[in-house]
Design a protein around this motif. Structure first.
Motif, PDB file in Angstrom:
ATOM      1  N   SER A 161       0.847  -1.195   0.000  1.00 60.83           N
ATOM      2  CA  SER A 161       0.000   0.000   0.000  1.00 60.83           C
ATOM      3  C   SER A 161       0.878   1.238   0.000  1.00 60.83           C
ATOM      4  O   SER A 161       1.969   1.245   0.586  1.00 60.83           O
ATOM      5  N   VAL A 239      -1.732   6.527 -15.424  1.00 58.80           N
ATOM      6  CA  VAL A 239      -2.128   5.791 -14.229  1.00 58.80           C
ATOM      7  C   VAL A 239      -3.467   6.312 -13.729  1.00 58.80           C
ATOM      8  O   VAL A 239      -3.902   7.415 -14.093  1.00 58.80           O
ATOM      9  N   TYR A 240      -4.118   5.511 -12.894  1.00 60.12           N
ATOM     10  CA  TYR A 240      -5.490   5.792 -12.474  1.00 60.12           C
ATOM     11  C   TYR A 240      -5.565   5.916 -10.952  1.00 60.12           C
ATOM     12  O   TYR A 240      -5.134   5.006 -10.228  1.00 60.12           O
ATOM     13  N   GLU A 241      -6.110   7.018 -10.486  1.00 57.47           N
ATOM     14  CA  GLU A 241      -6.208   7.254  -9.034  1.00 57.47           C
ATOM     15  C   GLU A 241      -6.992   6.146  -8.342  1.00 57.47           C
ATOM     16  O   GLU A 241      -6.617   5.705  -7.252  1.00 57.47           O
ATOM     17  N   ASP A 242      -8.066   5.667  -8.957  1.00 52.13           N
ATOM     18  CA  ASP A 242      -8.910   4.680  -8.293  1.00 52.13           C
ATOM     19  C   ASP A 242      -8.274   3.293  -8.224  1.00 52.13           C
ATOM     20  O   ASP A 242      -8.803   2.388  -7.588  1.00 52.13           O
ATOM     21  N   LYS A 243      -7.133   3.114  -8.888  1.00 54.21           N
ATOM     22  CA  LYS A 243      -6.412   1.840  -8.813  1.00 54.21           C
ATOM     23  C   LYS A 243      -5.260   1.886  -7.812  1.00 54.21           C
ATOM     24  O   LYS A 243      -4.586   0.878  -7.590  1.00 54.21           O
ATOM     25  N   MET A 244      -5.026   3.050  -7.217  1.00 53.56           N
ATOM     26  CA  MET A 244      -3.916   3.203  -6.271  1.00 53.56           C
ATOM     27  C   MET A 244      -4.262   2.521  -4.945  1.00 53.56           C
ATOM     28  O   MET A 244      -5.299   2.815  -4.335  1.00 53.56           O
ATOM     29  N   PRO A 245      -3.402   1.610  -4.457  1.00 51.62           N
ATOM     30  CA  PRO A 245      -3.679   0.924  -3.187  1.00 51.62           C
ATOM     31  C   PRO A 245      -3.322   1.802  -1.983  1.00 51.62           C
ATOM     32  O   PRO A 245      -2.151   2.021  -1.682  1.00 51.62           O
ATOM     33  N   SER A 292      -0.691  -4.385  -7.245  1.00 57.44           N
ATOM     34  CA  SER A 292      -1.769  -3.874  -8.096  1.00 57.44           C
ATOM     35  C   SER A 292      -1.187  -3.321  -9.387  1.00 57.44           C
ATOM     36  O   SER A 292      -0.125  -2.698  -9.387  1.00 57.44           O
ATOM     37  N   ILE A 294      -1.575  -0.400 -11.841  1.00 61.74           N
ATOM     38  CA  ILE A 294      -2.180   0.928 -11.718  1.00 61.74           C
ATOM     39  C   ILE A 294      -2.216   1.699 -13.038  1.00 61.74           C
ATOM     40  O   ILE A 294      -2.759   2.797 -13.092  1.00 61.74           O
ATOM     41  N   GLY A 295      -1.670   1.119 -14.102  1.00 64.13           N
ATOM     42  CA  GLY A 295      -1.675   1.814 -15.389  1.00 64.13           C
ATOM     43  C   GLY A 295      -0.647   1.219 -16.321  1.00 64.13           C
ATOM     44  O   GLY A 295      -0.266   0.044 -16.180  1.00 64.13           O
TER      45      GLY A 295
END
Length: 331
Positions: A161, A239-245, A292, A294-295
Motif C-alpha cells: 500500500s 495511471v489511475y487514481e482509483d487503482k492506487m492501493p 496492483s 495501476i496503469g
C-alpha cells in the motif's frame, strides 16, 4: 531554498555539470531517477546506493537500513553490506546512539546484511540526529535492473500500500494532531507499517520473473517515482487514481493533515514495469505480497486519471512529509 529534495531542474543541472569522469566499467551511471550505480567486476557486478534519514525522529535506524537496501533490491539483486554515518547534535546521549545502532543491527540481521563500517560524530553542524547509509549489493554480470528500462506498453505495478512510511512517521511524530481521527487499533496499525517497509523480497522475485524496470517509492510518493522512472527511461505513463492501493488509515491521516497520499513518502512500495503485470501480481500474491496494476507506460507525457479527467503529472516538488508542520499550523 525549501526543505526536502532539491527540485529536479536544479538537481539535473548539478549532475550534468559534474560528470567529468566516464568509466567503461560503470554500467549504470548516476542520473535523475536512477538511485543506484552498477559497477562491473568480471562475472559479477556491484550495486551501490546512498541515502540519509532527515524527515523522521522515530525509527530512524530502521528506516535508514531499509531505504538504502530497498534501492539495492530495486535493481533485483541481493544487498550484502551497509556503511553507516551518524551525525548527532551536542545534546545527544550515549543511550540514544546505542538505540539507533541497536535498530540498525536488528534490521540488518533480518536482511542478512553486514555492517561494514562508517562514522559517528557529535557536531554543531546539525540540530537533530542524522543517519546516512551507503548500501552495497552483488549480482551476476548484467543482472541488475535499472530504473531507466521502462518501455512503452509495459504494465505498471505497485506493491503493498502507498504512503505507509509517511503514515507511520506522521502517527509517531504528530500523534497529538491526528489522534482524534484514528481509533487505538488504527494507531497501532499505522505504527506497524514500519515493519513492512522492506522491498527486498519483491525486488528479488521481480528480478527473477523478468521485468524492465524497478524503482522504490520514496520522497515524492508514487507520482514522484513515476515521473523519475519516466524521465530516466524517456517515456510517459498513464495511471489511475482509483487503482492506487491506499489504506483507510492512510486516507484518514492524509485527510486530517491535508496531505496528498500520492505525493507522500512511500518506502515499502516498489514501482515495477513489465510486459505481463497481471502474472507478476499473481506471483507476488502467492508469496504473500499484495500488488496492483495501476496503469501502463506510454510514449510520452505522464498522466493521472482522476474522476475521468486527465491531469499531467509535473516534476516532483518537496515531499508532503516536509509540509506537515506548516499545514498543522493552519488547522
Amino acid at each position: 531554498m525549501k526543505v526536502g529534495k532539491l527540485n529536479w531542474d536544479d538537481l539535473n543541472e548539478l549532475i550534468k555539470e559534474n560528470k567529468s569522469v566516464n568509466r567503461d566499467d560503470v554500467r549504470v551511471k548516476n542520473g535523475v531517477g536512477e538511485d543506484c550505480s552498477v559497477i562491473e567486476y568480471g562475472e559479477y557486478e556491484c550495486v551501490v546506493s546512498t541515502d540519509p534519514i532527515t524527515g523522521a525522529e522515530s525509527n530512524i535506524g530502521r528506516l535508514a537500513v531499509h531505504i538504502n537496501c530497498n534501492d539495492i533490491a530495486s535493481c533485483g539483486v541481493e544487498p550484502v553490506g551497509i556503511l553507516v554515518t551518524i551525525l548527532a547534535p551536542e545534546h545527544t546521549t550515549m543511550e540514544e546512539l546505542k538505540n539507533v545502532m541497536k535498530e540498525i543491527d536488528e534490521e540488518t540481521k533480518k536482511l542478512n546484511v553486514e555492517i561494514l563500517g562508517g562514522h559517528t560524530e557529535i557536531t554543531k553542524a546539525v540540530n537533530k540526529l542524522i543517519v546516512s547509509c551507503t548500501a552495497i549489493g552483488k549480482g551476476k554480470k548484467g543482472s541488475a535492473v535499472a530504473t531507466s528500462g521502462a518501455k512503452e506498453g509495459d504494465d505498471i505495478v505497485v506493491t503493498k500500500s502507498l504512503a505507509m512510511e509517511g503514515t507511520s512517521i506522521a502517527v509517531n511524530d504528530y500523534y497529538e494532531q491526528i489522534k482524534e481521527v484514528l481509533s487505538e487499533t488504527e494507531v497501532t496499525e499505522a505504527k506497524e507499517y514500519v515493519d513492512s517497509i522492506s522491498v527486498a523480497l519483491e525486488g528479488s522475485l521481480a528480478g527473477e520473473f523478468g521485468v524492465n524496470s524497478m524503482h522504490d517509492i520514496t520522497e515524492g510518493g508514487v507520482l514522484g517515482a513515476l515521473w523519475e522512472m519516466a524521465e530516466a527511461s524517456k517515456v510517459g505513463f498513464k495511471v489511475y487514481e482509483d487503482k492506487m492501493p491506499i489504506t483507510i488509515v492512510t486516507r484518514k491521516v492524509c485527510s486530517k493533515l491535508n496531505l496528498d497520499p500520492l505525493r507522500f513518502i512511500s518506502s515499502g512500495s516498489m514501482l515495477i514495469t513489465t510486459r505481463n503485470g497481471e502474472e507478476l501480481v499473481k506471483l507476488l500474491q502467492q508469496k504473500g505480497i499484495n500488488a496492483s496494476v495501476i496503469g501502463n507506460i506510454t510514449k510520452s507525457k505522464g498522466v493521472l486519471i482522476k474522476s475521468n479527467i486527465e491531469y499531467e503529472v509535473e516534476p516532483p516538488e518537496r515531499d508532503e512529509l516536509f509540509t506537515i508542520e506548516e499545514k498543522i499550523n493552519k488547522l
